[in-house]
Design an enzyme around this catalytic site. Structure first.
Site, PDB file in Angstrom:
ATOM      1  N   SER A 133     -56.059   5.554 -33.117  1.00 35.10           N
ATOM      2  CA  SER A 133     -56.175   6.680 -32.194  1.00 35.10           C
ATOM      3  C   SER A 133     -56.373   7.980 -32.967  1.00 35.10           C
ATOM      4  O   SER A 133     -56.721   9.004 -32.372  1.00 35.10           O
ATOM      5  CB  SER A 133     -54.934   6.778 -31.293  1.00 35.10           C
ATOM      6  OG  SER A 133     -53.751   6.702 -32.065  1.00 35.10           O
TER       7      SER A 133
ATOM      8  N   ASP B 169     -53.182   0.569 -38.389  1.00 32.69           N
ATOM      9  CA  ASP B 169     -54.229  -0.160 -37.679  1.00 32.69           C
ATOM     10  C   ASP B 169     -55.389  -0.514 -38.600  1.00 32.69           C
ATOM     11  O   ASP B 169     -55.886   0.349 -39.339  1.00 32.69           O
ATOM     12  CB  ASP B 169     -54.805   0.714 -36.550  1.00 32.69           C
ATOM     13  CG  ASP B 169     -54.106   0.473 -35.223  1.00 32.69           C
ATOM     14  OD1 ASP B 169     -53.523  -0.611 -35.039  1.00 32.69           O
ATOM     15  OD2 ASP B 169     -54.158   1.377 -34.373  1.00 32.69           O
TER      16      ASP B 169
ATOM     17  N   GLU C 201     -56.162  -5.871 -33.273  1.00 32.81           N
ATOM     18  CA  GLU C 201     -56.306  -6.153 -31.838  1.00 32.81           C
ATOM     19  C   GLU C 201     -56.906  -7.530 -31.602  1.00 32.81           C
ATOM     20  O   GLU C 201     -57.861  -7.926 -32.286  1.00 32.81           O
ATOM     21  CB  GLU C 201     -57.224  -5.089 -31.198  1.00 32.81           C
ATOM     22  CG  GLU C 201     -56.651  -3.686 -31.273  1.00 32.81           C
ATOM     23  CD  GLU C 201     -57.556  -2.639 -30.626  1.00 32.81           C
ATOM     24  OE1 GLU C 201     -58.611  -3.001 -30.048  1.00 32.81           O
ATOM     25  OE2 GLU C 201     -57.204  -1.446 -30.700  1.00 32.81           O
TER      26      GLU C 201
ATOM     27  N   GLU D   3     -50.559  -3.357 -24.342  1.00 35.30           N
ATOM     28  CA  GLU D   3     -51.006  -2.065 -23.803  1.00 35.30           C
ATOM     29  C   GLU D   3     -51.539  -2.214 -22.391  1.00 35.30           C
ATOM     30  O   GLU D   3     -52.390  -3.071 -22.127  1.00 35.30           O
ATOM     31  CB  GLU D   3     -52.092  -1.481 -24.735  1.00 35.30           C
ATOM     32  CG  GLU D   3     -52.617  -0.137 -24.267  1.00 35.30           C
ATOM     33  CD  GLU D   3     -53.399   0.625 -25.339  1.00 35.30           C
ATOM     34  OE1 GLU D   3     -53.452   0.172 -26.515  1.00 35.30           O
ATOM     35  OE2 GLU D   3     -53.971   1.678 -24.992  1.00 35.30           O
TER      36      GLU D   3
HETATM   37  O1  KIV Z   1     -54.018   3.500 -32.103  1.00 38.69           O
HETATM   38  C1  KIV Z   1     -53.009   3.623 -31.394  1.00 38.69           C
HETATM   39  O2  KIV Z   1     -52.458   4.728 -31.208  1.00 38.69           O
HETATM   40  C2  KIV Z   1     -52.458   2.423 -30.771  1.00 38.69           C
HETATM   41  C3  KIV Z   1     -51.360   2.604 -29.768  1.00 38.69           C
HETATM   42  C4  KIV Z   1     -51.910   3.125 -28.502  1.00 38.69           C
HETATM   43  C5  KIV Z   1     -50.590   1.370 -29.573  1.00 38.69           C
HETATM   44  O3  KIV Z   1     -52.894   1.350 -31.046  1.00 38.69           O
END
Ligand code: KIV
Length: 272
Positions: free
Chosen positions: A53, A91, A123, A190
């Site tokens: 994000s 991530d 994911e 989510e």
């Molecule tokens: O990238 C992010 O902020 C996320 C959250 C929304 C879980 O994956």
């Protein structure tokens, strides 16, 4: 008053497992830079997610797809320098793990080696299971992410609630069990119906962390800029704002501009 478990010196994946076993809720927030990560860690958060994000919040992109592995490593290493207690999960960005488990392993190793992070998140379910297995076999802890998976936004076509239909809900349940079986230490869910999230949580030994997944999960995650009201035009039902920093910062800056223009800043005491 903070109810964070500050007696824990360092949050590890094992601490998270025992928190689930003891019915203690897990707190998780995103951070992408040193200063914010320091505040969040000192407040007693259990997990910081260096989320992709960052692509939206830090870089202003419409989706999470453009952020690169190099950029994620830059954000993660800034966060790691600030953190003393919480677990830092990073991530894997779009394109760095799908379709080729060797590429996935290389990406995860780069994140761990170059940023000093503690774990990665990616994911998807069965379709990315080979990548997850290979990353875990190298000793890197992996967190799963099911339900609304923003890297697939062009497949979904919308950011609406996922798994409302029985077929998709069934696949999510099966994917959750598979992710646990192949060794994920936790699972983000989510924007799915609260009842489904509760059923999945009860079926798993690993902790589940929800965002827009109701209360019957083992922990919650939010994007820190949303919780703090730095982002202004984002009002999903699941978001609770704990501050309105957009307005606080805006009026502080206006005040400063006025003081500069009027010659009120700096004063005699603010110069050498
Ligand atoms: O990238 C992010 O902020 C996320 C959250 C929304 C879980 O994956």
């Amino acid at each position: 008053m903070s109810t964070a478990k500050k007696d824990v010196k360092r949050v590890t994946t094992h601490v998270l497992a025992s928190m689930k076993a003891q019915n203690q809720k897990i707190s998780m927030l995103t951070a992408y830079d040193y200063s914010m990560a320091k505040i969040i860690d000192e407040a007693g958060i259990d997990i910081i997610l260096v989320g992709d994000s960052a692509s939206n919040v830090m870089a202003g992109h419409e989706t999470t797809l453009p952020i690169t592995l190099d950029q994620m490593i830059y954000h993660a290493s800034s966060v790691i320098r600030a953190v003393k207690r919480c677990l830092v999960v990073v991530d894997l960005p779009f394109g760095s793990y799908q379709g080729n488990s060797k590429v996935a392993l290389d990406s995860a190793i780069r994140i761990m080696k170059e940023s000093g992070a503690h774990a990665v998140k990616l994911e998807g379910g069965e379709e990315v299971s080979e990548s997850i297995k290979r990353i875990i076999s190298a000793g890197v802890p992996v967190m799963g992410h099911l339900g609304l998976t923003p890297q697939s936004i062009y497949k979904f076509g919308t950011y609406t609630v996922r798994a409302k239909e029985e077929m998709e809900a069934q696949k999510l349940k099966e994917d959750a069990l598979l992710l646990q079986k192949i060794g994920c230490f936790g699972l983000v869910m989510e924007k799915i119906p609260a009842t489904l999230a509760g059923v999945v949580t009860a079926s798993l030994e690993i902790p589940t962390i929800g965002i827009g997944a109701g209360a019957d999960v083992d922990g919650q995650v939010l994007v820190s800029h949303d919780l703090l009201g730095i982002t202004k035009d984002f009002h999903p039902r699941f978001l609770r704002r704990y501050a309105e920093l957009h307005d606080v910062i805006g009026s502080a800056v206006e005040h400063y501009i006025n003081d500069v223009k009027n010659g009120d800043f700096p004063s005699a005491k603010e110069q050498y």
